[in-house]
Design an enzyme around this catalytic site. Structure first.
Site, short mmCIF file in Angstrom:
data_model
loop_
_atom_site.label_atom_id
_atom_site.label_comp_id
_atom_site.label_asym_id
_atom_site.label_seq_id
_atom_site.Cartn_x
_atom_site.Cartn_y
_atom_site.Cartn_z
N ARG A 156 0.84 -1.12 0.08
CA ARG A 156 -0.05 -0.15 0.13
C ARG A 156 0.99 1.25 -0.16
NH1 ARG A 156 -4.49 0.65 4.57
NH2 ARG A 156 -2.94 0.97 5.88
N GLU B 37 -16.57 6.48 4.58
CA GLU B 37 -15.66 5.92 5.87
C GLU B 37 -15.77 6.97 6.88
OE1 GLU B 37 -11.15 6.75 5.63
OE2 GLU B 37 -11.51 5.52 3.79
N LYS C 112 -2.81 6.67 1.60
CA LYS C 112 -2.36 7.06 2.91
C LYS C 112 -1.54 8.35 2.83
CE LYS C 112 -3.02 4.80 6.33
NZ LYS C 112 -4.00 4.93 7.50
#
Length: 395
Positions: free
Chosen positions: A122, A267, A224
Site C-alpha cells: 500500500r 468511511e 495514505k
C-alpha cells in the site's frame, strides 16, 4: 539534506535497550559481531492505564533516498527530533505518506507482526500517487522488523495493548516551486498503545457529516497521504474541523458521505465502516476515495470464513436505518462496535454485545494477531531474536 538530531532531552535508555546499546559501543571494531536483546523485560510503563498517545521509545529507523530515487541502507537511530530545510516539500506542499501497523507480544516473549507485506504494498501505491519514489517490499519489512525489535521493551505484555509502528515517507529536500521533492526520507518510529477511542471497548456514537467531504473523486482520498488527516490541505482541514465539532457535541467520530451525491457511505475519520443485516455484512467499495484498510481486508475474509456473506458495494445512507449492527475497522481501532449513528437529527441504535457479529470477528482477528489462534493464512511474521552489527546503528 535532512539531518537527524537528538534535540529531545535524552532520557536514559531502559535497561534492556541500554544493554544492547552498550554492547554495540563496546564492540565497534568487530565488524561481524552480532547483538540481541534480552527476551523478557519491560519498560517502566503503567500498562493498565495505557491509552492511544505518543510514548517516546528508544529507537527509530532512518533511510534516505539518493539522487536517482533509490533508497540507501537504513539505520536505527536514537529517537529524536529531525531538522528540515524550511523549503522542504513536506512543509510547503505536504508531500508525505505513511502507514500504520502493530507488533504484539506472545506469552513466550516473541514478537508478532500482522500482514506487513500489505502495508508495504500500500505504501508503494501511495508513493506512486504522490509522485514519490518507493521502497521495495523487503526494505519496508526489514525496517519495521528492526524498529520493533529495537523497541521490544516497549511492547506491552499480552492483553495489555500493542506497539503501534508508524512508517513515514516524506519529501525532505528543498523545493520552492510546486514540484516533487529532490530528496526523500523514510522514517519508522513506534509507541505502545491500547484503545484508540476514549470509550475503550464500549460502543461508539457516530455523527453523519453532511456539510464537509472527506475526499472527492479524482483526488487522493484512497491513499495514505498525510494530508488526508492533518491540517495541511482542504481534505485535512475538513476532517479535523468536522471531527472537532462532532466531539464537542458528544460524538465519538464522524461518518462521511460521498462528495458527488452526498448520500452514499464512505468511511469514518480514521477507519472503515461495515453494516450488518442478517447474515450479510456490507462495506463501501474502495473506488478511489476510500482507504483500502488492511484490517478491513482481513475482516472481510474472516467474516466469510465464519459463514457470513461479505460484500463490497455502494451503500446508501438510508440503509443505516435498516441495519441490525454496525462496526468500524482499522489498525488503530481494531474492530469497534457502533452503538448509535445520528443522521439528520435522528439517532439510530444498533445491537451490541457478546452475541453480535462484531465480537466474533474481533476475537478471531485478535487471536490470530496475538498468536492465540493458529495462523492458517500466512498473515503472521514472527520475530524471535533480531541480530544487528554496529553498522546498523547510528549514534
Amino acid at each position: 539534506m535532512l539531518l537527524i538530531k537528538n534535540k529531545i532531552k535524552q532520557k536514559p535508555l531502559h535497561s534492556c535497550c541500554a544493554f544492547f546499546f552498550y554492547r554495540i559501543l563496546l564492540n565497534k571494531k568487530k565488524q561481524e559481531k552480532n547483538y540481541c536483546f534480552p527476551n523478557h523485560e519491560y519498560a517502566d510503563v503503567d500498562w493498565d492505564n495505557l491509552g492511544f498517545g505518543l510514548v517516546q521509545t528508544d529507537y527509530m529507523y532512518v533511510m534516505k533516498s539518493s539522487n536517482d530515487g533509490k533508497f540507501e541502507q537504513g539505520q536505527l537511530s536514537r529517537y529524536g527530533n529531525i531538522e528540515l530545510n524550511p523549503a522542504a516539500a513536506v512543509l510547503n506542499y505536504g508531500q508525505a505518506i505513511y502507514e500504520g501497523t502493530k507488533a504484539y507480544r506472545k506469552r513466550d516473549g516473541k514478537l508478532l507482526l500482522f500482514r506487513l507485506d500489505q502495508n508495504a504494498i500500500r505504501m508503494k501505491i501511495s508513493a506512486e500517487r504522490m509522485c514519490m519514489p518507493s521502497l521495495s517490499v523487503d526494505q519496508f519489512i526489514e525496517a519495521v522488523k528492526q524498529t520493533a525489535q529495537a523497541n521490544k521493551c516497549w511492547v506491552p505484555p499480552p492483553g495489555k495493548g500493542s506497539l503501534y509502528i508508524r512508517p513515514l515517507l516524506i519529501g525532505s529536500g528543498p523545493v520552492l516551486g510546486l514540484a516533487p521533492s529532490p530528496e526523500y526520507t523514510f522514517l519508522v518510529y513506534a509507541s505502545p498503545v491500547r484503545n484508540y477511542f476514549k470509550e475503550g471497548s464500549a460502543p461508539l456514537n457516530i455523527f453523519v457529516e453532511e456539510e464537509y467531504d472527506r475526499a472527492s473523486r479524482g483526488g487522493a482520498g484512497g491513499v495514505k497521504g498525510s494530508t488526508n488527516y492533518a491540517p495541511a490541505s482542504r481534505i485535512i482541514t475538513t476532517v479535523l474541523k468536522a471531527l472537532t465539532r462532532a466531539k464537542s457535541r458528544g460524538f465519538s467520530d464522524v461518518l462521511y458521505l460521498d462528495s458527488v451525491h452526498n448520500k452514499n457511505l464512505e468511511e469514518v475519520s480514521s477507519c472503515n465502516i461495515f453494516i450488518v443485516k442478517g447474515i450479510v455484512i456490507s462495506t463501501p467499495a474502495t473506488s478511489g476515495t476510500i482507504i483500502s484498510g488492511v484490517t478491513r481486508k482481513s475482516v472481510i475474509e474472516i467474516a466469510r470464513d465464519h459463514g457470513y456473506q461479505a460484500e463490497e458495494r455502494v451503500i446508501p445512507v438510508d440503509e443505516l436505518s435498516e441495519a441490525d449492527e454496525v462496526f468500524c475497522t482499522g489498525t488503530a481501532v481494531g474492530v469497534a462496535p457502533v452503538g448509535s449513528i445520528t443522521y439528520k437529527g435522528q439517532m439510530m441504535e444498533y445491537k451490541t454485545g457478546v452475541e453480535t457479529v462484531c465480537p466474533q470477528l474481533y476475537s478471531t482477528l485478535v487471536g490470530i494477531q496475538t498468536g492465540q489462534i493458529e495462523d492458517k493464512k500466512g498473515w503472521i511474521m514472527e520475530i524471535d531474536r533480531a541480530f544487528f552489527t554496529h553498522n546498523n546503528i547510528s549514534d
